[in-house]
Design a protein around this motif. Structure first.
Motif, mmCIF file in Angstrom:
data_model
loop_
_atom_site.group_PDB
_atom_site.id
_atom_site.type_symbol
_atom_site.label_atom_id
_atom_site.label_comp_id
_atom_site.label_asym_id
_atom_site.label_seq_id
_atom_site.Cartn_x
_atom_site.Cartn_y
_atom_site.Cartn_z
ATOM 1 N N ALA A 1 7.295 1.814 -7.237
ATOM 2 C CA ALA A 1 6.519 0.575 -7.094
ATOM 3 C C ALA A 1 7.132 -0.359 -6.056
ATOM 4 O O ALA A 1 6.459 -1.261 -5.553
ATOM 5 N N ALA A 2 8.405 -0.149 -5.725
ATOM 6 C CA ALA A 2 9.086 -1.003 -4.743
ATOM 7 C C ALA A 2 8.946 -0.479 -3.313
ATOM 8 O O ALA A 2 9.417 -1.122 -2.378
ATOM 9 N N ILE A 3 8.302 0.684 -3.143
ATOM 10 C CA ILE A 3 8.129 1.263 -1.810
ATOM 11 C C ILE A 3 6.834 0.738 -1.199
ATOM 12 O O ILE A 3 5.759 0.909 -1.766
ATOM 13 N N ALA A 4 6.937 0.108 -0.043
ATOM 14 C CA ALA A 4 5.752 -0.448 0.618
ATOM 15 C C ALA A 4 5.156 0.598 1.563
ATOM 16 O O ALA A 4 5.860 1.115 2.433
ATOM 17 N N PRO A 5 3.882 0.951 1.404
ATOM 18 C CA PRO A 5 3.245 1.892 2.342
ATOM 19 C C PRO A 5 3.285 1.338 3.762
ATOM 20 O O PRO A 5 3.115 0.135 3.980
ATOM 21 N N ARG A 6 3.501 2.229 4.733
ATOM 22 C CA ARG A 6 3.668 1.785 6.106
ATOM 23 C C ARG A 6 2.354 1.605 6.844
ATOM 24 O O ARG A 6 2.280 0.857 7.812
ATOM 25 N N LEU B 1 -4.379 3.676 1.301
ATOM 26 C CA LEU B 1 -5.610 4.245 0.759
ATOM 27 C C LEU B 1 -5.300 5.500 -0.076
ATOM 28 O O LEU B 1 -5.863 5.689 -1.161
ATOM 29 N N ALA B 2 -4.399 6.351 0.422
ATOM 30 C CA ALA B 2 -4.050 7.578 -0.306
ATOM 31 C C ALA B 2 -3.322 7.244 -1.606
ATOM 32 O O ALA B 2 -3.566 7.877 -2.643
ATOM 33 N N GLU B 3 -2.431 6.262 -1.568
ATOM 34 C CA GLU B 3 -1.717 5.878 -2.795
ATOM 35 C C GLU B 3 -2.684 5.298 -3.818
ATOM 36 O O GLU B 3 -2.585 5.583 -5.024
ATOM 37 N N LEU B 4 -3.615 4.484 -3.354
ATOM 38 C CA LEU B 4 -4.634 3.933 -4.245
ATOM 39 C C LEU B 4 -5.457 5.060 -4.866
ATOM 40 O O LEU B 4 -5.771 5.035 -6.063
ATOM 41 N N SER B 5 -5.775 6.062 -4.073
ATOM 42 C CA SER B 5 -6.523 7.221 -4.578
ATOM 43 C C SER B 5 -5.740 7.945 -5.671
ATOM 44 O O SER B 5 -6.288 8.281 -6.728
ATOM 45 N N ALA C 1 1.972 9.821 -0.005
ATOM 46 C CA ALA C 1 1.486 8.592 -0.623
ATOM 47 C C ALA C 1 0.591 8.890 -1.826
ATOM 48 O O ALA C 1 0.644 8.186 -2.847
ATOM 49 N N TYR C 2 -0.243 9.921 -1.724
ATOM 50 C CA TYR C 2 -1.106 10.298 -2.857
ATOM 51 C C TYR C 2 -0.243 10.723 -4.049
ATOM 52 O O TYR C 2 -0.513 10.316 -5.196
ATOM 53 N N LEU C 3 0.769 11.545 -3.791
ATOM 54 C CA LEU C 3 1.665 11.962 -4.880
ATOM 55 C C LEU C 3 2.377 10.758 -5.478
ATOM 56 O O LEU C 3 2.593 10.700 -6.690
ATOM 57 N N ARG C 4 2.748 9.795 -4.642
ATOM 58 C CA ARG C 4 3.389 8.583 -5.158
ATOM 59 C C ARG C 4 2.450 7.835 -6.092
ATOM 60 O O ARG C 4 2.850 7.372 -7.164
ATOM 61 N N GLY C 5 1.185 7.717 -5.695
ATOM 62 C CA GLY C 5 0.215 7.066 -6.559
ATOM 63 C C GLY C 5 0.012 7.818 -7.864
ATOM 64 O O GLY C 5 -0.083 7.215 -8.940
#
Length: 345
Positions: A51-56, A62-66, A168-172
């Motif tokens: 949660a502390a990692i900011a998408p670049r 969008l992928a993390e939100l997905s 990013a998707y896996l992170r989400g």
């Protein structure tokens, strides 16, 4: 513009919120019940780290939100084509992260809390997203809803076309519905509402060289891994470096402990062999003395026999260095073997 038609061939949860739910401000520094305990689970540590990692980039957001909505989201039918989307997560840090992602896309949402009836009444966090045009457009772009506003079991390829977007998707997905245990008995699960969603996560990880298995548990499906290498691979793809180090540290400690045990066992075995060999050598020397043959031996054999009697616990190397002049370990071994051969005649 999104079409407003709606089909019902999907899983949808009830549209009414929990009775005890209450809104909270997104900027509040509230922490989850689990984070207030002295011992925080690996799952909570992982979620807090991610949660502390900011998408670049915008595509990463969008992928993390997905990934978040595919693992922890639900679509609610309001009638007359109206749609509302909820996100149900375990930690306030994840709720705030989802709130920030949505706000970055101009989507309004509200965070509410409720107490679970099971699991000691643990606090859960819900994001309520009204189905306005902007929200539905963003969720469609994220691959959460189709053009007809039906839920998608997995996003289209465009959402995860790049390696950074797959991470990013896996992170989400990890933020929304992951369970991590270990490091002694490592196990990672990424939850999805449908087997198709779990299959998608497994395929996504496979593209990056990480092998995940899929299981259908009836009410939900999971993509999971039990091996340390696979778990570290998923965590590394999502950017959870600190969690990877936890497993790597455990692996190094286990390897060091195993090596120390092997060395200790080898030392013990060497001591046993040395002790037994010295005992046989002393018996041979005593036999030669009883028969009077010892005093007739060459000086070098007498010397090694006397040194063995004087130092019964010495190793061959120590005996060799005690000789005058010092000799080699192999030479000391040959002399002692000669004594045993003569005693056996």
């Amino acid at each position: 513009m999104l079409a407003t038609g709606f089909r019902s061939s999907f899983r949808a949860t009830a549209s009414s919120p929990p009775r005890d739910s209450a809104p909270i401000r997104a900027s509040a520094s509230t922490t989850s019940d689990g984070c207030s305990r002295s011992k925080v689970s690996l799952s909570e540590d992982l979620r807090n780290e991610l949660a502390a990692i900011a998408p670049r980039s915008e595509c990463d957001r969008l992928a993390e939100l997905s990934g978040l909505f595919h693992s922890a989201g639900s679509v609610h039918l309001r009638g007359r084509g109206a749609v509302a989307v909820h996100l149900d997560v375990a930690d306030s840090a994840v709720a705030r992260r989802a709130f920030s992602l949505l706000r970055a896309f101009g989507v309004a949402s509200e965070i509410r809390t409720y107490q679970r009836r099971a699991f000691h009444g643990a606090t859960r966090y819900q994001l309520h997203i009204a189905g306005d045009e902007r929200a539905l457009q963003v969720l469609h772009e994220a691959g959460v809803l189709s053009a007809r506003l039906t839920p998608l079991s997995a996003p289209p390829r465009r959402v995860v076309a790049r390696a950074c977007c797959r991470g990013a998707y896996l992170r989400g997905a990890l933020l929304g519905g992951a369970s991590l245990s270990g490091p002694r008995a490592p196990h990672l699960e990424l939850r999805s509402a449908e087997p198709e969603g779990a299959d998608f996560v497994a395929r996504l990880a496979a593209e990056e060289g990480v092998n995940l298995r899929v299981a259908d548990r009836g009410r939900h499906a999971i993509a999971y891994a039990k091996g340390v290498d696979a778990i570290e691979g998923v965590l590394a793809l999502a950017g959870a470096g600190r969690s990877v180090l936890v497993f790597e540290e455990s692996t190094v400690l286990a390897a060091t402990r195993s090596r120390a045990n092997r060395l200790a066992n080898a030392d013990h075995a060497n001591l046993v062999r040395t002790s037994r060999a010295a005992h046989e050598q002393l018996r041979a020397i005593q036999r030669l003395r009883r028969t009077g043959a010892f005093v007739k031996l060459p000086p070098q054999l007498q010397e090694i026999g006397e040194l063995r009697e004087r130092h019964p616990t010495f190793s061959l190397r120590e005996l060799a260095l005690t000789c005058r002049p010092p000799t080699t370990k192999a030479a000391a071994h040959r002399r002692l073997q000669k004594l045993q051969q003569l005693a056996a005649i």
